[in-house]
Write a protein that holds these residues in place. Structure first.
Motif, short mmCIF file in Angstrom:
data_model
loop_
_atom_site.label_atom_id
_atom_site.label_comp_id
_atom_site.label_asym_id
_atom_site.label_seq_id
_atom_site.Cartn_x
_atom_site.Cartn_y
_atom_site.Cartn_z
N VAL A 198 -9.86 8.23 -6.81
CA VAL A 198 -8.45 7.86 -6.78
C VAL A 198 -7.58 9.09 -6.64
N GLN A 199 -7.93 10.19 -7.33
CA GLN A 199 -7.14 11.42 -7.26
C GLN A 199 -7.18 12.03 -5.86
N ALA A 200 -8.33 11.97 -5.21
CA ALA A 200 -8.44 12.51 -3.85
C ALA A 200 -7.61 11.68 -2.88
N GLY A 201 -7.68 10.35 -3.01
CA GLY A 201 -6.87 9.49 -2.15
C GLY A 201 -5.39 9.68 -2.39
N THR A 202 -5.01 9.89 -3.67
CA THR A 202 -3.60 10.12 -3.99
C THR A 202 -3.11 11.42 -3.36
N ALA A 203 -3.95 12.47 -3.41
CA ALA A 203 -3.57 13.75 -2.82
C ALA A 203 -3.33 13.60 -1.32
N ALA A 204 -4.23 12.92 -0.65
CA ALA A 204 -4.07 12.71 0.80
C ALA A 204 -2.79 11.90 1.08
N LEU A 205 -2.52 10.91 0.21
CA LEU A 205 -1.34 10.07 0.41
C LEU A 205 -0.06 10.88 0.20
N ILE A 206 -0.06 11.80 -0.78
CA ILE A 206 1.11 12.65 -1.02
C ILE A 206 1.41 13.49 0.22
N PHE A 228 -8.05 6.00 2.00
CA PHE A 228 -7.03 5.08 1.50
C PHE A 228 -7.56 3.67 1.33
N LEU A 229 -6.93 2.96 0.40
CA LEU A 229 -7.08 1.51 0.29
C LEU A 229 -5.99 0.86 1.14
N PRO A 230 -6.18 -0.41 1.52
CA PRO A 230 -5.12 -1.07 2.30
C PRO A 230 -3.76 -1.04 1.62
N ARG A 231 -3.74 -1.09 0.26
CA ARG A 231 -2.45 -1.07 -0.44
C ARG A 231 -1.76 0.28 -0.26
N HIS A 232 -2.54 1.37 -0.14
CA HIS A 232 -1.95 2.69 0.10
C HIS A 232 -1.25 2.73 1.45
N VAL A 233 -1.91 2.15 2.44
CA VAL A 233 -1.33 2.11 3.79
C VAL A 233 -0.03 1.32 3.79
N THR A 234 -0.01 0.25 3.01
CA THR A 234 1.19 -0.59 2.94
C THR A 234 2.37 0.16 2.35
N ILE A 235 2.15 0.85 1.20
CA ILE A 235 3.28 1.55 0.59
C ILE A 235 3.68 2.79 1.37
N ALA A 236 2.73 3.38 2.12
CA ALA A 236 3.07 4.55 2.95
C ALA A 236 4.08 4.16 4.01
N PHE A 259 3.10 1.55 -14.53
CA PHE A 259 2.74 0.25 -13.96
C PHE A 259 2.41 0.37 -12.46
N THR A 260 3.30 1.04 -11.71
CA THR A 260 3.06 1.17 -10.27
C THR A 260 1.84 2.04 -9.98
N ARG A 261 1.61 3.04 -10.83
CA ARG A 261 0.39 3.86 -10.65
C ARG A 261 -0.86 3.00 -10.77
N THR A 262 -0.89 2.18 -11.79
CA THR A 262 -2.05 1.32 -12.01
C THR A 262 -2.17 0.28 -10.89
N PHE A 263 -1.05 -0.34 -10.55
CA PHE A 263 -1.05 -1.41 -9.56
C PHE A 263 -1.52 -0.90 -8.19
N PHE A 264 -1.04 0.28 -7.80
CA PHE A 264 -1.35 0.81 -6.48
C PHE A 264 -2.50 1.83 -6.50
N LYS A 265 -3.13 2.03 -7.67
CA LYS A 265 -4.24 2.98 -7.81
C LYS A 265 -3.83 4.38 -7.36
N LEU A 266 -2.83 4.94 -8.04
CA LEU A 266 -2.32 6.27 -7.78
C LEU A 266 -2.56 7.13 -9.02
N ASP A 267 -3.02 8.37 -8.80
CA ASP A 267 -3.27 9.28 -9.93
C ASP A 267 -2.98 10.73 -9.49
N PRO A 268 -1.75 11.20 -9.71
CA PRO A 268 -1.41 12.58 -9.34
C PRO A 268 -1.60 13.55 -10.50
#
Length: 802
Positions: free
Chosen positions: A705-713, A634-642, A753-762
């Motif tokens: 980014v896709q791997a981090g998104t999967a873990a975040l999901i 994760f990036l710090p922004r991922h931790v924040t939105i989680a 927009f939020t995908r780009t801003f938070f670096k999310l790619d599902p």
């Protein structure tokens, strides 16, 4: 130190002399409360361990140039701002209420008596004293009329001390009988009370079971963070092979969620809001743990007068005894006694209203009322020696008049005996031979809200014990009329066993007690505590002070004596017993909700520490076996939105929600019973999801980014389910809260927009489907762990009950 005065000593200081002493700093200028100043509040909320950790991590992220990933730095501002605002509001409320409830000593100045605040007392002031008055500064007695002072709060000695002329009095003690006046010899910080002020009334959580439990948890987490943090730092900076910017971002992303920054914040908010809410109901909380303590109470000991009944009384009837003096003489005696009483209680005030015309009799002797002897008296030379007191104390219990008094009292009326004595009332062997003259029957109105209050406590499995100094039959009549179980079977405290175990057994079986002495009230509280009960004691008179002091929670009425207000943790300024249910409910809301949100914050800490361990271990193992390490997903922004919709917003709402669940001991085991297994499931599931999605060290930026998104999901799915478990039992707003969290995340993952801003790619279907499957399995495992925890808790509660 003393300053000479040109005015006669007994008339007090002049206004000029008072101003002169103030100018010389010889006033009683001490802080009203031991609460923190605004400056101290700001310092305490800004310079915290959690803010220091987050501040260092924020600086590291900013150094990488990724400002977006430093959004968690807003937590520093939020932590500090909300804590400062809430504690300042609570302080303001407390300080205003403290001024309202403050004792007002009566001083003589310019030959007149004035009620002033304790701060306005100056050196050499003449201060008048009466029953219930607290000594606000040290001094020397100038006038004494059977003056008795209780110094138990200072010395531990329960017996009142008779004070003669020139005797020393210490601040912090209080008058139990008689009247008098004393000269202030020590004021301000020189006074005895000032030395105790810092311990007397603090805005603190020191003795809170809840706070001590949270501190234990935080200490344990700190120990876990050290090795987990060391591993992740080693992995990110030395093993992962990443450039320093993504390595530092990953390290910060791993360390930030380990800090349960919101737990302490939510605890402070919940307590502070509780204080403000109770303040709005005219309830002064002298110590914050009292909110929590009253929520744990299972026995409430309540006085009858002023608690179940209103303080005001009125004369109902005057029944002359056979062979008594004429009714005119009796009325003159009562009028004289009422007019000459310098500190009339409710009964005497009722007599003064009924007989306002004083006949001009000259007082020759006085015996002040005390709760120990249950009578007072005044001698008027040739006009006789008159007594006013309890019929069952002054009369032969087998006499017709005593039986008549008991019969009248059984209807809930207050009965006093007017009698004459064969000797002066201040004689050493008084009252001597008492000749009954009349029964004085007074009406005492039951509070209209008393029954609802008793019904509330019954519904909450809180036992109510009515403990009064009044006649047992009269007390029983009031208790019975309110539907209190056992109220129709009152016990005369003079028949109670003195052995503590036997006394405790009697208290378990009975609810209503009359003719209770002050020392017995104290013993009754101790006996109940010996059976494991958490006891709250309510009272308003000086005879309640010892019991209030020893009870787990002391509750005083605002109209009560200054002494009772000084030792009570909670003061009901509106004098309403019916306010207590709101205090209990507020305490239960605070405790229950903090327990709920603790589950959320500690689950996050557990899975963050575990994930850091697992990722860190890959770095260590890679060095041993020669394969590629796995970077932090994760990036710090991922931790924040989680944390936004699984913890932050829901925790804030849940911490302020209604909650009537009864408080129980064992806070730490109950919280960890859900947090540990849930955290382990989330940590392992997120790690597995990431391993499946991770394309190795040669992965493209898109694959990373896709791997981090999967873990975040996977993480978010299970974390939302933990929220759903914590929110049980459901109602409409909790369902909306959970649904809102789900919708919030769907929006974040769906909008470009939020995908780009938070670096999310599902968009990688295989990876996303795998993450969803693992998340679903994790949800099932968390549910199973939760149900096992509930069964374990039920079994423990059953064992405790047995």
């Amino acid at each position: 130190m003393s300053i000479a005065t040109h005015e006669p000593l007994r008339s007090g200081l002049t206004s000029a002399e008072v101003e002169d002493r103030r100018a010389k700093g010889l006033s009683n200028d001490v802080p009203d409360r031991a609460s923190r100043s605004v400056k101290d509040i700001i310092r305490a909320n800004v310079f915290t361990r959690i803010n220091a950790i987050l501040g260092v991590l924020f600086i590291l992220v900013v150094a990488t140039g990724s400002i977006i990933d430093g959004m968690f730095g807003l937590l520093i501002v939020a932590n500090s701002s909300i804590g400062i605002i809430q504690e300042t509001r609570a302080k303001r409320t407390l300080d205003k209420l403290a001024i309202v409830s403050q004792a007002k000593p009566v001083v003589r100045r310019d030959g007149k008596a004035h009620a002033v605040s304790p701060k306005e007392v100056v050196l050499d002031d003449i201060i008048e004293l009466g029953p219930g008055d607290q000594i606000v500064v040290d001094g020397s007695v100038l006038e004494s009329s059977s003056l008795e002072i209780d110094e138990s709060l200072l010395t531990g000695e329960a017996d009142p001390v008779h004070k003669v002329i020139d005797a020393e009095v210490l601040s912090g003690s209080y008058v139990v009988a008689g009247s008098g006046a004393y000269r202030a010899t020590k004021v301000g910080r020189d006074a005895y009370a000032a030395k105790l002020a810092d311990e007397a009334s603090k805005f603190t959580l020191v003795h809170s079971e809840l706070q001590s439990g949270i501190n234990k948890i935080l200490k344990f987490i700190t120990y876990l963070m050290i090795p987990a943090g060391a591993l992740i730092i080693y992995n990110q900076l030395f093993s992962s092979g990443q450039s320093w910017r993504p390595a530092v971002n990953g390290m910060v992303a791993a360390l930030v969620p380990m800090v349960p920054e919101g737990l302490v914040l939510m605890t402070s908010i919940a307590f502070a809001v509780g204080v403000v809410r109770l303040g709005q109901r005219q309830c002064l909380v002298q110590e914050l743990p009292a909110i929590e303590g009253l929520a744990r109470v299972d026995v409430v000991c309540a006085d009858k007068t002023g608690t179940l009944t209103e303080n005001g009384m009125r004369l109902s009837e005057l029944q002359r005894a056979e062979g008594a003096e004429s009714e005119e003489t009796l009325q003159k005696a009562l009028a004289s006694m009422a007019a000459d009483d310098p500190r009339p209680n409710a009964s005497v005030q009722a007599l003064a209203e009924a007989f306002p015309d004083k006949p001009g009799w000259v007082e020759s002797g006085v015996a002040p009322f005390s709760s120990a002897k249950k009578w007072s008296g005044l001698s008027y030379g040739d006009n006789g020696h008159w007594l006013l007191g309890a019929p069952d104390i002054l009369l032969d219990p087998d006499s017709d008049m005593a039986r008549n008094a008991e019969h009248i009292g059984s209807a809930g009326l207050r009965v006093l005996l007017l009698g004459s004595s064969d000797r002066p009332v201040d004689a050493p062997d008084a009252p001597g031979v008492v000749t009954p003259q009349a029964l004085v029957v007074l009406e005492q109105r039951v509070r209209p809200d008393a029954r609802d209050t008793l019904d509330y406590f019954a519904s909450q499995n809180v036992s109510v014990k009515v403990i009064s100094g009044d006649n047992a039959v009269s007390v029983g009549a009031v208790a019975g009329s309110l539907g209190l179980p056992g109220g129709d079977r009152p016990i005369d405290a003079r028949q109670l066993p003195s052995e503590r175990e036997q006394l405790a057994a009697t208290l378990e079986e009975s609810t209503t007690f009359g003719r209770v002495r002050p020392d017995q009230k104290r013993e009754m509280v101790a006996a109940l505590q010996s059976r494991g009960h958490t006891v709250a004691m309510t009272g308003d008179g000086v005879n309640d002070v010892l019991a209030l002091k020893d009870a787990d929670i002391g509750v005083s009425m605002g109209s009560g004596s200054p002494a009772t207000r000084a030792v009570a943790q909670i003061v009901l300024l509106d004098n309403k017993f019916a306010t207590l249910p709101y205090v209990v409910a507020e305490g239960r809301r605070v405790i229950g909700n903090i327990e709920r949100v603790s589950n959320l914050f500690l689950t996050k800490t557990v899975y963050s520490v575990l994930l850091a361990f697992l990722i860190g271990l890959t770095g260590v193992v890679s060095q041993i076996f020669g394969f590629d390490p796995v970077p932090y997903p994760f990036l710090p922004r991922h931790v924040t939105i989680a944390a936004w919709f699984t913890i932050g917003i829901p925790a804030f709402i849940l911490s302020l929600a209604p909650n009537n669940e009864r408080a129980r001991t064992g806070f730490v085991p109950r919280v960890m019973r859900l947090a540990i297994p849930s955290g382990i499931v989330i940590g392992v599931a997120t790690f597995v999801s990431y391993l499946i999605a991770y394309a190795g060290p040669d992965a493209t930026d898109e694959q990373v980014v896709q791997a981090g998104t999967a873990a975040l999901i996977t993480l978010i799915m299970i974390a939302v389910w933990v929220l759903a478990i914590v929110a049980r039992p459901y109602n409409w707003w909790k369902i909306v809260l959970i649904a809102g969290s789900v919708v919030g995340y769907l929006i974040l993952f769906a909008l470009p927009f939020t995908r780009t801003f938070f670096k999310l790619d599902p968009t990688n279907v295989d990876v996303t489907v795998a993450a969803l499957i693992i998340g679903a399995i994790g949800m099932v495992l968390v549910e199973i762990a939760s149900r096992i925890g509930v069964r374990m808790a039920s079994a423990n509660d059953a064992d405790t009950a047995d």
